[in-house]
Design an enzyme around this catalytic site. Structure first.
Site, PDB file in Angstrom:
ATOM      1  CD  GLU A   1      45.599  46.274  41.640  1.00 50.91           C
ATOM      2  OE1 GLU A   1      46.171  45.545  42.463  1.00 50.91           O
ATOM      3  OE2 GLU A   1      46.140  46.633  40.576  1.00 50.91           O
TER       4      GLU A   1
ATOM      5  CD  GLU B   1      44.939  41.267  42.035  1.00 53.41           C
ATOM      6  OE1 GLU B   1      46.158  41.568  42.052  1.00 53.41           O
ATOM      7  OE2 GLU B   1      44.133  41.761  41.232  1.00 53.41           O
TER       8      GLU B   1
END
Length: 486
Positions: free
Chosen positions: A192, A385
């Site tokens: 991220e 995820e």
């Protein structure tokens, strides 16, 4: 005539699995030469703590962590003791039937301070054993090089990624990983990477109260991460034949709160900033709208002459993403109910249910996200995820009934299938926290994601024994049917 929805068949080599991060599972924070990481600063919190307090760190926080030689107040130092229990955990994953497991390599376990000349051999040995155990179970390791685990020394003595020196330190770390674990074919450079804009300390080692111009420092650090990611991508391709390297973004799809053009524009601006990091890593250049933003905000990136050429020449092979929720945006937020989740704040969607932690549950949003990403980049997408954080109850007979998790996962996988049916190339689907782990934002154990339960509470009490939840058998069935039996 009513058209029946076509049942999607996922490709035969689709990756079904789970995802974790070293700082949330390993524990053993002071074992076998591991150095302190930025994650070791975090204190345990609860859901009543607001977003800003969850991700805010000060010099006092860092100094207190340096002085604290215990794991009592800092759950990520404990994790779930994967460091000692990985053989048992990997056997459970083998029983579950997953063919992929995302993990990260703790930088401070290989280079305790980040800037040593030689690596810590004990750290290399540990990861070799983990990877070998995964391979023995027929599980492909998907390895993240940087997942909120920067050596704390590089933060304290240089403001982390603000310093260009860190590029060389990170490339050296990556080179050691590629040479030590050549059997790993799938790599993600930064978890991220866009999150540095939301939590600069956790993602970039930037201590905000030591910065004279935080916004400038954040984007300078991000530029250094882009360059490092490109250099590492080039290195992986050179050292590991047939390797694939991906970038990763936090996919927060934002809808306009109404169809008023001003609200549509507000949502566009949010989504444009969300895409920015993937644009650089997948297209090899800074978007013109972002360069214009830099000019208006007086952000002046310091670059070396060949930086832009490095970015252009070493783009990623695939785009990985986390997806948990969506948000809404409005030009005027007066009266708009706000919510937060996955370290992001935004408007609450009145049409969606929420989790116990207030995260919007939006299965259709994952299909929208996949369609938008694939249309924009035309690269394979990897969902690394997705999952539901919830409180689970271990019953007296050692069962855990979690129909809410099965419902969440089933609905999201159905929407992934619909995206595939529309032509999106999806590499795989990984459940976040496949084994219960310490939460990234609040450092809680009670916020559980896994299909495998870990008997540990927020204070670190418990047997640490593992138990199969009802969702374990459900996901096992999904995997065996290649996503056809949900």
């Amino acid at each position: 005539m009513i058209l029946k929805e076509k049942k999607v068949t996922f490709k035969k080599d689709f990756w079904w699995g789970g995802a974790t991060a070293a700082n949330q599972i390993e524990g053993a924070w002071d074992v076998d030469g591991r150095g302190l990481a930025v994650s070791d600063v975090a204190l345990g919190k609860d859901q009543s703590v607001n977003y800003q307090k969850q991700v805010q760190f000060t010099s006092d926080d860092v100094n207190a962590a340096l002085a604290d030689q215990t794991d009592q107040l800092r759950p990520k130092r404990r994790g779930i003791d994967f460091y000692h229990r990985y053989p048992e955990d990997i056997k459970l994953l083998g029983e579950l039937g997953v063919n992929a497991f995302r993990m990260s390599i703790a930088w401070s376990r290989i280079f305790p301070n980040g800037d040593e000349d030689e690596p810590n051999e004990s750290g290399i040995k540990f990861y070799q054993e983990v990877i070998n155990s995964l391979k023995e179970q027929g599980i492909e390791p998907i390895v993240t090089l940087s997942h909120y685990e920067m050596p704390l020394n590089l933060s304290v003595n240089g403001q982390g990624w603000v310093s260009r020196k860190v590029i060389d330190y990170f490339v050296k770390f990556a080179k050691i990983c590629f040479e030590s674990f050549p059997e790993v074919k799938y790599w993600i450079t930064f978890n991220e990477i866009d999150s540095i804009m939301r939590h600069p300390f956790t993602s970039g080692g930037i201590i905000p109260d030591r910065s004279e111009n935080l916004n400038q420092d954040i984007f300078q650090a991000l530029h250094h991460q882009f360059v490092a990611s490109s250099l590492v991508t080039k290195l992986a391709h050179e050292l590991i034949p047939d390797s694939q390297v991906g970038c990763m973004l936090t996919k927060i799809t934002t809808y306009p709160s109404t169809c008023r053009p001003e609200d549509v524009l507000a949502a566009f601006n949010k989504n444009t900033m969300n895409y920015f990091c993937a644009d650089v890593q997948a297209k090899g250049e800074y978007p013109k709208l972002i360069l214009n933003y830099f000019a208006k905000e007086n952000i002046k990136l310091v670059m070396e002459p060949d930086d832009l050429q490095i970015l252009a020449a070493n783009t990623v092979d695939f785009i990985s993403l986390s997806y948990y929720m969506s948000l809404v945006a409005a030009a005027d937020e007066t009266g708009l109910e706000m919510t937060s989740g996955n370290t992001v704040e935004g408007g609450k969607n009145p049409y969606l249910e929420t989790s116990q932690w207030g995260w919007a549950i939006d299965p259709v949003g994952i299909r929208i996200s996949l369609l938008e990403l694939y249309d924009r980049y035309q690269l394979p997408l990897f969902i690394v995820e997705n999952g539901l954080g919830a409180q689970d109850q271990l019953e007296k007979d050692q069962t855990i009934h979690d129909p809410y998790r099965i419902s969440y996962l089933s609905k999201h996988i159905q929407e992934v299938g619909k995206a595939v049916d529309q032509g999106v190339e999806v590499m795989g689907y990984l459940i976040w926290g496949i084994i219960d782990l310490v939460s990234a934002s609040t450092s809680q154990m009670s916020k559980r994601y896994g299909v495998i339960y870990v008997d540990e509470d927020d204070q670190g009490h418990g047997t640490f024994d593992r138990y199969r939840k009802d969702s374990f058998a459900w996901y096992q069935k999904v995997i065996r049917s290649n996503g056809n039996d949900l």
